[in-house]
Design an enzyme around this catalytic site. Structure first.
Site, PDB file in Angstrom:
ATOM      1  N   GLY A 200      -9.348  -6.299   9.577  1.00 50.04           N
ATOM      2  CA  GLY A 200     -11.019  -6.211   9.107  1.00 50.04           C
ATOM      3  C   GLY A 200     -10.753  -5.376   7.669  1.00 50.04           C
ATOM      4  O   GLY A 200      -9.526  -6.056   7.326  1.00 50.04           O
ATOM      5  N   VAL A 205     -13.013  -0.934   8.191  1.00 51.47           N
ATOM      6  CA  VAL A 205     -11.714  -0.507   9.037  1.00 51.47           C
ATOM      7  C   VAL A 205     -11.313   0.650   8.253  1.00 51.47           C
ATOM      8  O   VAL A 205     -10.311   1.810   9.303  1.00 51.47           O
ATOM      9  CB  VAL A 205     -11.287  -1.559   9.844  1.00 51.47           C
ATOM     10  N   GLY A 206     -10.550   0.225   7.332  1.00 49.46           N
ATOM     11  CA  GLY A 206      -9.405   0.835   6.986  1.00 49.46           C
ATOM     12  C   GLY A 206      -9.738   2.779   6.491  1.00 49.46           C
ATOM     13  O   GLY A 206      -9.687   3.932   6.646  1.00 49.46           O
ATOM     14  N   GLU A 244       3.323   4.296   0.970  1.00 45.64           N
ATOM     15  CA  GLU A 244       4.137   3.174   0.328  1.00 45.64           C
ATOM     16  C   GLU A 244       4.021   2.962  -1.059  1.00 45.64           C
ATOM     17  O   GLU A 244       2.971   1.796   0.352  1.00 45.64           O
ATOM     18  CB  GLU A 244       5.591   2.503   1.396  1.00 45.64           C
ATOM     19  N   CYS A 278       7.481  -5.156  -3.807  1.00 46.95           N
ATOM     20  CA  CYS A 278       6.979  -3.292  -4.230  1.00 46.95           C
ATOM     21  C   CYS A 278       8.215  -2.950  -5.224  1.00 46.95           C
ATOM     22  O   CYS A 278       8.609  -1.690  -6.237  1.00 46.95           O
ATOM     23  CB  CYS A 278       6.319  -2.331  -3.460  1.00 46.95           C
ATOM     24  N   GLU A 378       2.824  -3.431 -12.424  1.00 47.42           N
ATOM     25  CA  GLU A 378       2.818  -3.646 -11.740  1.00 47.42           C
ATOM     26  C   GLU A 378       2.663  -5.227 -11.766  1.00 47.42           C
ATOM     27  O   GLU A 378       0.933  -5.391 -11.297  1.00 47.42           O
ATOM     28  CB  GLU A 378       2.637  -3.137 -10.323  1.00 47.42           C
TER      29      GLU A 378
END
Ligand code: NAD
Length: 471
Positions: A200, A205-206, A244, A278, A378
């Site tokens: 999702g 959903v998150g 993270e 990352c 980044e």
């Protein structure tokens, strides 16, 4: 074309309540190769309920049982290595050497968790208090697309080791890889409801995982922007969090470094995972008096890092995962030139010989100042910045002058000096001269690179809460 139209809830493949379809692409061609039917908040709540039901009995399982389950999970993933490898190359575009590493990593994180659990004591006496480390409850796991199987397995491994249960919301862009992981873990035979997966979007959903009162903890890997949103939402119910997040890691090249020897380390750390890492070492700090020599060495060495077809064994850098990611990387390359950085390798546009797919030319800028956008943001692509410095003290100051603090690297000949410099870098991990990673050591970031640590005992304890009983 592959269609994924089930979620995994309560030990069974289930049809989602959500009905939206999401396209999956092959980044090497840009073509649509499949579709995933997305779950929604209703699905997330069903999965949370299943994990909540499973918790009372799973939390009482013995250490030996959980070690056996972790071993079964590792074996089940290993059995599907080839299938997982194919999905990673097809859907993510990882070059073959990288995809093989990613498959191995998904297996090894489970075995590492079993090792950690075996030697971990959940009880200890502190003075007159009997302290027990207790599992948290239902954990929401939210993962990014740049190492789908590894993140799902790594986080689930610690949840299982701790005696908690989980609902995983993987990246919507990694559904083919997720499906292989689901099929494998289903075969591992854990009790129903202990782990659940809901494909999702983050916004549905998150977000549900982040606010639902039945979620005790969120374990998230992804961008700093999303991490901040999750942290805010989680504050409402005081969820524990492990975040993270992003990085802009320095590679401090000391003035006694042998450039020929250091170059593979510098470029492998910089271009790792096609730059979509990352922990990529994207700020290369170079002694100013040796800048020209360093430039010559890195320009030569970069020829050994071609970008192209992930199936070609010569390829080191695969395509970016999406059109959006390709556009983002291009915009930073253009910005770097506009800000006055000097391009010495690569540049904007597709690499020679490519007329489709989301390929980027490996790009290196020199004469970069640490306040330029390409040294601060980044980029998440194969774009390196060479930043000249005067003294060792100045190198350390520049290295630490960043919002991030996930990782750092030091290259130098005098190991004592390299370690002295490493100990002054504000980063969760520092790697000297290409030393191998220690998987049981803590992994995570200072500052805006996150909160908490993963891996080994530090990782396990992030899923436990102490209770002290006296009398
Ligand atoms: P992202 O933050 O866009 O998405 C990560 C996950 O969060 C996805 O599953 C997404 O659907 C979900 N999400 C998005 N919005 C959400 C919301 N409001 N609430 C809850 N969940 C939400 O990151 P990405 O583009 O998938 O991954 C790249 C980023 O991940 C980079 O910034 C990279 O540095 C970071 N990353 C960090 C580590 C680490 O260990 N520190 C490792 C890999 C990647």
């Amino acid at each position: 074309m592959k269609t994924i139209d089930t979620l995994y809830i309560d030990g069974a493949y289930t049809a989602p309540h959500g009905s939206d379809m999401f396209d999956l692409h092959n980044p090497a061609t840009g073509e649509v190769i499949g579709q995933v039917r997305l779950g929604d908040e209703v699905d997330a709540r069903a999965a949370i309920a299943a994990a909540k039901r499973a918790f009372p009995s799973f939390s009482k399982s013995t250490k030996a049982q959980r070690v056996a389950w972790l071993s079964a999970m590792a074996a089940a993933i290993e059995l599907r290595s080839e299938e997982l490898n194919d999905a990673i190359v097809m859907e993510y575009g990882a070059p073959s050497a990288r995809s093989a590493f990613m498959v191995g990593h998904a297996v090894s994180v489970l075995r590492d968790a079993a090792r950690t659990l075996e030697s971990y004591d959940f009880t200890r006496m502190i003075g007159t208090a009997a302290v027990t480390m207790e599992p948290l409850g239902v954990v929401g796991i939210i993962t990014p697309w740049n190492s789908d199987a590894g993140f799902i397995c790594g986080k689930l491994a610690m949840v299982i080791a701790s005696g908690s249960t989980a609902v995983v919301k993987p990246s919507e862009m990694s559904a083919l890889q997720t499906q292989v992981v689901i099929d494998a873990l289903h075969d591992a035979g854990l009790p129903a409801g202990v782990w659940n997966v809901v494909n999702g979007l983050g916004a549905t959903v998150g977000a549900e995982l982040s606010i639902n009162p039945d979620i005790a903890k969120i374990s998230f890997t992804g961008s700093t922007v999303t991490g901040r949103a999750i942290l805010r939402a989680a504050a409402e119910t005081f969820k524990r969090v492990t975040l993270e997040l992003g990085g802009k890691s320095p590679m401090v090249v000391l003035d006694d470094a042998d450039f020929a020897e250091a170059m593979p380390f510098v470029l492998e750390a910089g271009f790792m995972n096609s730059g979509q890492a990352c922990i990529a070492a994207t700020r290369v700090l170079v002694p100013a008096e040796r800048l020209i020599e360093f430039e010559q060495a890195i320009v030569r060495a970069a020829e050994g890092f071609p970008s192209g077809d992930p199936h070609d064994p010569q390829t080191v850098i695969g395509p970016m995962v999406s059109q959006k990611q390709w556009d983002r990387v291009q915009s930073y390359i253009i910005k770097g030139e506009a800000e006055g950085a000097r391009l010495i390798v690569g540049g904007a546009g597709l690499p020679a010989g490519q007329d489709r797919g989301w390929f980027v030319r490996p790009t290196i800028f020199s004469d970069v100042r640490n306040d330029m956008t390409i040294a601060r943001d980044e980029i998440f692509g194969p774009v390196l910045t060479l930043i000249p410095y005067g003294t060792e003290a100045e190198a350390i100051t520049i290295a630490n002058d960043t919002d991030y603090g996930l990782h750092a690297y030091v290259a130098g000949t005098d190991l004592d000096r390299a370690r002295r410099v490493a100990n002054q870098l504000v980063a969760g991990r520092v790697l000297i001269n290409g030393a191998p990673m220690e998987p049981l050591a803590p992994f995570g970031g200072f500052k805006q690179s996150g909160i908490g640590r993963e891996g080994g005992v530090f990782g396990l304890e992030a899923y436990l809460e102490p209770r002290a009983v006296m009398g």
